[in-house]
Design a protein around this motif. Structure first.
Motif, PDB file in Angstrom:
ATOM      1  N   LEU A  48     -27.965  59.452 128.315  1.00 27.79           N
ATOM      2  CA  LEU A  48     -27.895  59.375 127.386  1.00 27.79           C
ATOM      3  C   LEU A  48     -29.374  57.857 127.532  1.00 27.79           C
ATOM      4  O   LEU A  48     -28.933  56.672 127.280  1.00 27.79           O
ATOM      5  CB  LEU A  48     -27.620  59.791 125.775  1.00 27.79           C
ATOM      6  CG  LEU A  48     -28.540  59.200 125.039  1.00 27.79           C
ATOM      7  CD1 LEU A  48     -28.019  60.225 123.973  1.00 27.79           C
ATOM      8  CD2 LEU A  48     -27.993  57.592 123.908  1.00 27.79           C
ATOM      9  N   PHE A  49     -31.087  57.612 127.195  1.00 28.75           N
ATOM     10  CA  PHE A  49     -31.918  57.338 126.798  1.00 28.75           C
ATOM     11  C   PHE A  49     -32.602  57.095 126.039  1.00 28.75           C
ATOM     12  O   PHE A  49     -32.251  58.091 124.932  1.00 28.75           O
ATOM     13  CB  PHE A  49     -32.893  56.719 128.030  1.00 28.75           C
ATOM     14  CG  PHE A  49     -32.072  56.603 129.133  1.00 28.75           C
ATOM     15  CD1 PHE A  49     -31.474  55.764 129.773  1.00 28.75           C
ATOM     16  CD2 PHE A  49     -31.080  57.899 130.506  1.00 28.75           C
ATOM     17  CE1 PHE A  49     -30.495  55.823 131.206  1.00 28.75           C
ATOM     18  CE2 PHE A  49     -30.740  57.098 131.148  1.00 28.75           C
ATOM     19  CZ  PHE A  49     -30.545  55.887 131.779  1.00 28.75           C
ATOM     20  N   GLU A  50     -33.362  55.922 125.166  1.00 20.93           N
ATOM     21  CA  GLU A  50     -34.070  56.435 124.336  1.00 20.93           C
ATOM     22  C   GLU A  50     -34.862  57.428 124.081  1.00 20.93           C
ATOM     23  O   GLU A  50     -34.547  57.438 122.763  1.00 20.93           O
ATOM     24  CB  GLU A  50     -34.936  54.892 124.863  1.00 20.93           C
ATOM     25  CG  GLU A  50     -34.644  53.420 124.823  1.00 20.93           C
ATOM     26  CD  GLU A  50     -34.057  52.927 126.259  1.00 20.93           C
ATOM     27  OE1 GLU A  50     -34.376  53.668 127.270  1.00 20.93           O
ATOM     28  OE2 GLU A  50     -33.697  51.724 126.463  1.00 20.93           O
ATOM     29  N   ASP A  51     -35.105  58.346 124.931  1.00 23.10           N
ATOM     30  CA  ASP A  51     -36.242  59.235 124.865  1.00 23.10           C
ATOM     31  C   ASP A  51     -35.186  60.114 123.602  1.00 23.10           C
ATOM     32  O   ASP A  51     -36.142  61.763 122.835  1.00 23.10           O
ATOM     33  CB  ASP A  51     -36.535  59.809 126.164  1.00 23.10           C
ATOM     34  CG  ASP A  51     -35.237  60.365 126.608  1.00 23.10           C
ATOM     35  OD1 ASP A  51     -34.365  59.806 127.088  1.00 23.10           O
ATOM     36  OD2 ASP A  51     -35.401  61.433 127.702  1.00 23.10           O
ATOM     37  N   GLU A  52     -33.732  60.485 123.213  1.00 24.93           N
ATOM     38  CA  GLU A  52     -33.077  61.375 122.620  1.00 24.93           C
ATOM     39  C   GLU A  52     -32.535  60.115 121.728  1.00 24.93           C
ATOM     40  O   GLU A  52     -32.421  60.990 120.555  1.00 24.93           O
ATOM     41  CB  GLU A  52     -31.843  61.557 123.353  1.00 24.93           C
ATOM     42  CG  GLU A  52     -31.874  62.830 124.454  1.00 24.93           C
ATOM     43  CD  GLU A  52     -30.352  62.848 124.781  1.00 24.93           C
ATOM     44  OE1 GLU A  52     -30.175  63.593 124.478  1.00 24.93           O
ATOM     45  OE2 GLU A  52     -30.029  62.580 126.017  1.00 24.93           O
ATOM     46  N   LEU A  53     -32.278  58.830 121.557  1.00 20.61           N
ATOM     47  CA  LEU A  53     -31.456  58.182 120.697  1.00 20.61           C
ATOM     48  C   LEU A  53     -32.961  57.548 119.612  1.00 20.61           C
ATOM     49  O   LEU A  53     -32.988  57.809 118.542  1.00 20.61           O
ATOM     50  CB  LEU A  53     -30.869  56.968 121.087  1.00 20.61           C
ATOM     51  CG  LEU A  53     -30.474  55.738 120.412  1.00 20.61           C
ATOM     52  CD1 LEU A  53     -29.591  56.519 119.571  1.00 20.61           C
ATOM     53  CD2 LEU A  53     -29.845  54.314 120.988  1.00 20.61           C
ATOM     54  N   VAL A  54     -33.897  57.094 120.168  1.00 16.13           N
ATOM     55  CA  VAL A  54     -35.379  56.873 118.995  1.00 16.13           C
ATOM     56  C   VAL A  54     -35.679  57.991 118.048  1.00 16.13           C
ATOM     57  O   VAL A  54     -35.488  57.679 117.208  1.00 16.13           O
ATOM     58  CB  VAL A  54     -36.594  56.178 119.718  1.00 16.13           C
ATOM     59  CG1 VAL A  54     -37.248  55.889 118.861  1.00 16.13           C
ATOM     60  CG2 VAL A  54     -35.876  55.071 120.478  1.00 16.13           C
ATOM     61  N   PRO A  55     -36.071  58.610 118.539  1.00 19.45           N
ATOM     62  CA  PRO A  55     -36.156  60.021 117.051  1.00 19.45           C
ATOM     63  C   PRO A  55     -35.626  60.560 116.616  1.00 19.45           C
ATOM     64  O   PRO A  55     -35.495  60.446 115.377  1.00 19.45           O
ATOM     65  CB  PRO A  55     -36.468  61.060 118.372  1.00 19.45           C
ATOM     66  CG  PRO A  55     -37.033  60.626 119.561  1.00 19.45           C
ATOM     67  CD  PRO A  55     -36.343  59.526 119.971  1.00 19.45           C
ATOM     68  N   LEU A  56     -33.812  60.588 117.004  1.00 16.28           N
ATOM     69  CA  LEU A  56     -33.368  60.610 115.731  1.00 16.28           C
ATOM     70  C   LEU A  56     -32.954  59.475 114.738  1.00 16.28           C
ATOM     71  O   LEU A  56     -32.841  59.584 114.088  1.00 16.28           O
ATOM     72  CB  LEU A  56     -31.522  60.431 117.186  1.00 16.28           C
ATOM     73  CG  LEU A  56     -30.366  60.369 116.105  1.00 16.28           C
ATOM     74  CD1 LEU A  56     -30.424  61.931 114.874  1.00 16.28           C
ATOM     75  CD2 LEU A  56     -29.067  60.546 116.816  1.00 16.28           C
ATOM     76  N   CYS A  57     -33.225  58.266 115.154  1.00 17.58           N
ATOM     77  CA  CYS A  57     -33.094  56.846 114.118  1.00 17.58           C
ATOM     78  C   CYS A  57     -33.992  57.223 113.404  1.00 17.58           C
ATOM     79  O   CYS A  57     -34.134  56.077 112.362  1.00 17.58           O
ATOM     80  CB  CYS A  57     -32.713  55.873 115.531  1.00 17.58           C
ATOM     81  SG  CYS A  57     -30.219  55.690 115.981  1.00 17.58           S
ATOM     82  N   GLU A  58     -35.133  57.290 113.819  1.00 16.78           N
ATOM     83  CA  GLU A  58     -36.308  57.710 113.351  1.00 16.78           C
ATOM     84  C   GLU A  58     -36.796  58.216 112.266  1.00 16.78           C
ATOM     85  O   GLU A  58     -37.616  57.824 110.913  1.00 16.78           O
ATOM     86  CB  GLU A  58     -37.719  57.837 113.991  1.00 16.78           C
ATOM     87  CG  GLU A  58     -38.255  57.182 115.213  1.00 16.78           C
ATOM     88  CD  GLU A  58     -39.258  56.897 115.841  1.00 16.78           C
ATOM     89  OE1 GLU A  58     -40.072  56.293 116.180  1.00 16.78           O
ATOM     90  OE2 GLU A  58     -39.451  58.172 116.065  1.00 16.78           O
ATOM     91  N   LYS A  59     -35.321  59.303 111.897  1.00 19.85           N
ATOM     92  CA  LYS A  59     -35.238  59.875 111.004  1.00 19.85           C
ATOM     93  C   LYS A  59     -35.168  59.142 109.521  1.00 19.85           C
ATOM     94  O   LYS A  59     -35.605  60.027 108.270  1.00 19.85           O
ATOM     95  CB  LYS A  59     -34.236  61.039 110.949  1.00 19.85           C
ATOM     96  CG  LYS A  59     -34.488  62.056 111.985  1.00 19.85           C
ATOM     97  CD  LYS A  59     -33.255  63.116 112.613  1.00 19.85           C
ATOM     98  CE  LYS A  59     -34.202  64.130 113.922  1.00 19.85           C
ATOM     99  NZ  LYS A  59     -33.231  65.008 113.511  1.00 19.85           N
ATOM    100  N   PHE A  60     -34.314  58.236 109.910  1.00 18.89           N
ATOM    101  CA  PHE A  60     -33.949  57.396 109.066  1.00 18.89           C
ATOM    102  C   PHE A  60     -34.834  56.131 108.135  1.00 18.89           C
ATOM    103  O   PHE A  60     -33.761  55.389 107.875  1.00 18.89           O
ATOM    104  CB  PHE A  60     -32.246  56.792 108.695  1.00 18.89           C
ATOM    105  CG  PHE A  60     -31.516  58.124 109.550  1.00 18.89           C
ATOM    106  CD1 PHE A  60     -31.045  59.238 108.336  1.00 18.89           C
ATOM    107  CD2 PHE A  60     -31.022  58.613 110.477  1.00 18.89           C
ATOM    108  CE1 PHE A  60     -30.472  60.317 108.769  1.00 18.89           C
ATOM    109  CE2 PHE A  60     -30.313  59.633 111.154  1.00 18.89           C
ATOM    110  CZ  PHE A  60     -29.863  60.403 110.182  1.00 18.89           C
ATOM    111  N   GLY A  61     -35.654  55.903 108.849  1.00 20.01           N
ATOM    112  CA  GLY A  61     -36.404  54.869 108.769  1.00 20.01           C
ATOM    113  C   GLY A  61     -37.120  53.706 110.325  1.00 20.01           C
ATOM    114  O   GLY A  61     -36.991  54.453 111.309  1.00 20.01           O
TER     115      GLY A  61
END
Length: 111
Positions: A48-61
């Motif tokens: 897993l890299f930023e392309d999956e983690l960032v969009p997920l976390c951006e949902k919260f702020g």
């Protein structure tokens, strides 16, 4: 998509075993967020890299920075640190992502 096939883009750098995404977001004015704005993300799939983690976390702020810890083979070590712009966003992300399954076929990662 902001990432290349190899996971690097102008917004991603790697040094001392860490991949860093972000830094001050566009339009950021002021000091860096407090330490309480940083959350630990564990049990990540090794591919897993930023392309999956960032969009997920951006949902919260608004994300200030993501630090993904890497091994010598170019895989992540199974954990990362995400810094949000304020502690309420970090608290919300921890609550919402606790035991969240990022990929249904793998074990969930926990914050």
């Amino acid at each position: 998509m902001i990432f290349t096939v190899f996971g690097f883009s102008p917004g991603v750098s790697q040094e001392n075993g860490q991949r860093r995404y972000g830094g001050p977001p566009p339009g950021w004015d002021g000091p860096s967020p407090e330490r309480v704005c940083e959350i630990f993300v564990g049990k990540l799939p090794r591919d897993l890299f930023e392309d999956e983690l960032v969009p997920l976390c951006e949902k919260f702020g608004k994300i200030y920075e993501v630090r993904m810890i890497m091994d010598f083979n170019g895989n992540n070590r199974g954990y990362a640190f995400v810094t949000f712009s304020n502690k309420q966003e970090a608290k919300t992300a921890m609550k919402q992502l606790n035991n969240y399954e990022i990929r249904s076929s793998l074990d969930p990662f926990c914050l």
